[in-house]
Design a protein around this motif. Structure first.
Motif, PDB file in Angstrom:
ATOM      1  N   UNK A 161      -6.795   0.037  -1.961  1.00 33.30           N
ATOM      2  CA  UNK A 161      -5.869  -1.348  -1.156  1.00 33.30           C
ATOM      3  C   UNK A 161      -6.842  -2.694  -0.632  1.00 33.30           C
ATOM      4  N   UNK A 162      -7.849  -2.792  -0.014  1.00 35.63           N
ATOM      5  CA  UNK A 162      -9.061  -4.467   0.213  1.00 35.63           C
ATOM      6  C   UNK A 162      -9.018  -5.196  -0.982  1.00 35.63           C
ATOM      7  N   UNK A 163      -9.428  -4.533  -2.168  1.00 38.29           N
ATOM      8  CA  UNK A 163      -9.479  -5.114  -3.519  1.00 38.29           C
ATOM      9  C   UNK A 163      -7.983  -5.800  -3.683  1.00 38.29           C
ATOM     10  N   UNK A 164      -7.261  -5.260  -3.692  1.00 39.71           N
ATOM     11  CA  UNK A 164      -6.008  -5.992  -3.703  1.00 39.71           C
ATOM     12  C   UNK A 164      -5.368  -6.717  -2.866  1.00 39.71           C
ATOM     13  N   UNK A 165      -5.700  -7.179  -2.099  1.00 48.33           N
ATOM     14  CA  UNK A 165      -5.217  -7.645  -1.090  1.00 48.33           C
ATOM     15  C   UNK A 165      -6.073  -8.523  -0.714  1.00 48.33           C
ATOM     16  N   UNK A 171       0.816  -0.969  -0.057  1.00 45.89           N
ATOM     17  CA  UNK A 171      -0.101   0.086   0.219  1.00 45.89           C
ATOM     18  C   UNK A 171       0.911   1.432   0.521  1.00 45.89           C
ATOM     19  N   UNK A 172       1.778   0.932   0.986  1.00 45.57           N
ATOM     20  CA  UNK A 172       2.538   2.170   1.082  1.00 45.57           C
ATOM     21  C   UNK A 172       3.631   2.869  -0.373  1.00 45.57           C
ATOM     22  N   UNK A 173       4.139   1.091  -0.677  1.00 50.19           N
ATOM     23  CA  UNK A 173       5.629   1.716  -1.412  1.00 50.19           C
ATOM     24  C   UNK A 173       5.745   1.204  -2.958  1.00 50.19           C
ATOM     25  N   UNK A 174       3.977   0.909  -3.213  1.00 50.55           N
ATOM     26  CA  UNK A 174       4.060  -0.058  -4.349  1.00 50.55           C
ATOM     27  C   UNK A 174       4.938   1.138  -5.587  1.00 50.55           C
ATOM     28  N   UNK A 181      -0.656 -11.397 -10.148  1.00 48.92           N
ATOM     29  CA  UNK A 181      -0.133 -11.250 -10.977  1.00 48.92           C
ATOM     30  C   UNK A 181      -0.029  -9.424 -10.697  1.00 48.92           C
ATOM     31  N   UNK A 182       0.527  -9.196 -12.731  1.00 44.52           N
ATOM     32  CA  UNK A 182       0.760  -8.354 -13.108  1.00 44.52           C
ATOM     33  C   UNK A 182      -0.316  -6.680 -12.766  1.00 44.52           C
ATOM     34  N   UNK A 183      -1.818  -7.359 -13.870  1.00 45.70           N
ATOM     35  CA  UNK A 183      -2.507  -7.004 -13.679  1.00 45.70           C
ATOM     36  C   UNK A 183      -3.139  -6.184 -12.797  1.00 45.70           C
ATOM     37  N   UNK A 184      -3.144  -6.974 -11.695  1.00 46.81           N
ATOM     38  CA  UNK A 184      -3.445  -6.635 -10.844  1.00 46.81           C
ATOM     39  C   UNK A 184      -3.062  -5.582  -9.071  1.00 46.81           C
ATOM     40  N   UNK A 185      -1.789  -6.165  -9.441  1.00 41.91           N
ATOM     41  CA  UNK A 185      -1.074  -4.993  -9.648  1.00 41.91           C
ATOM     42  C   UNK A 185      -0.729  -3.385 -10.130  1.00 41.91           C
ATOM     43  N   UNK A 186      -0.441  -3.260 -11.156  1.00 39.54           N
ATOM     44  CA  UNK A 186      -0.534  -2.000 -12.419  1.00 39.54           C
ATOM     45  C   UNK A 186      -1.941  -1.699 -12.221  1.00 39.54           C
ATOM     46  N   UNK A 187      -2.978  -2.145 -11.961  1.00 40.12           N
ATOM     47  CA  UNK A 187      -4.627  -1.642 -11.632  1.00 40.12           C
ATOM     48  C   UNK A 187      -4.452  -1.567 -10.136  1.00 40.12           C
TER      49      UNK A 187
END
Length: 167
Positions: free
Chosen positions: A155-159, A90-93, A141-147
């Motif tokens: 942050x919750x959706x990503x986690x 969350x802090x350093x992406x 996956x990269x798509x989720x990381x980029x989104x």
């Protein structure tokens, strides 16, 4: 990639959330084209020190180690490692290197008892240490990381997109 590795290592070593039940000893980073980035973190189990004896438990004290490192404590340990990792992301992406679409971002926590040396020799691990030895693998996956980086995922959706393997 080196900046990401050092930042992750420092973040975990200075983590000020709920106490980790691990000592972060070091972080390694590798990149394989087509696979992605893997951060491997050596996270030894916290040692138990009894105030009355002023020594660490090793052989002969396996009952106390087994009692402390119950399945509930190990689950709490895993939960706290993942929580710290999620907060780091969350802090350093923005510190994370760019990856191609088919690649993954992966973090591996190697958890085991720390080796203790006495007179230059490694003392054998306490009985039952194999029950406290495991790998915790978190992948995105990269798509989720980029989104997530672009604000398309909270942050919750990503986690929620994390894939966790416990080996």
């Amino acid at each position: 990639m080196e900046i990401s590795k050092v930042t992750l290592d420092n973040f975990l070593k200075k983590w000020d959330g709920a106490p980790l039940i691990n000592n972060i000893k070091g972080t390694e980073a590798t990149h394989k084209s087509g696979e992605g980035i893997t951060f491997t973190i050596t996270a030894t189990n916290a040692r138990i020190l009894m105030n009355t004896q002023n020594r660490f438990f090793r052989n002969g004290d396996s009952e106390i180690m087994k009692l402390f490192y119950s399945s509930q404590i190990i689950e709490l340990q895993k939960e706290r490692l993942l929580t710290a990792l999620e907060e780091f992301l969350e802090d350093f992406n923005s510190y994370l290197p760019l990856l191609s679409e088919e690649e993954q971002f992966k973090v591996v926590f190697d958890v085991k008892d720390e080796e203790i040396k006495k007179d230059g020799k490694v003392i054998p691990a306490a009985k039952g240490s194999d029950q406290r030895t495991y790998q915790l693998v978190a992948k995105w996956n990269v798509e989720d990381l980029e989104n997530f980086k672009n604000g398309k995922l909270s942050a919750d959706q990503f986690n929620e997109k994390i894939t966790v393997e416990k080996e």
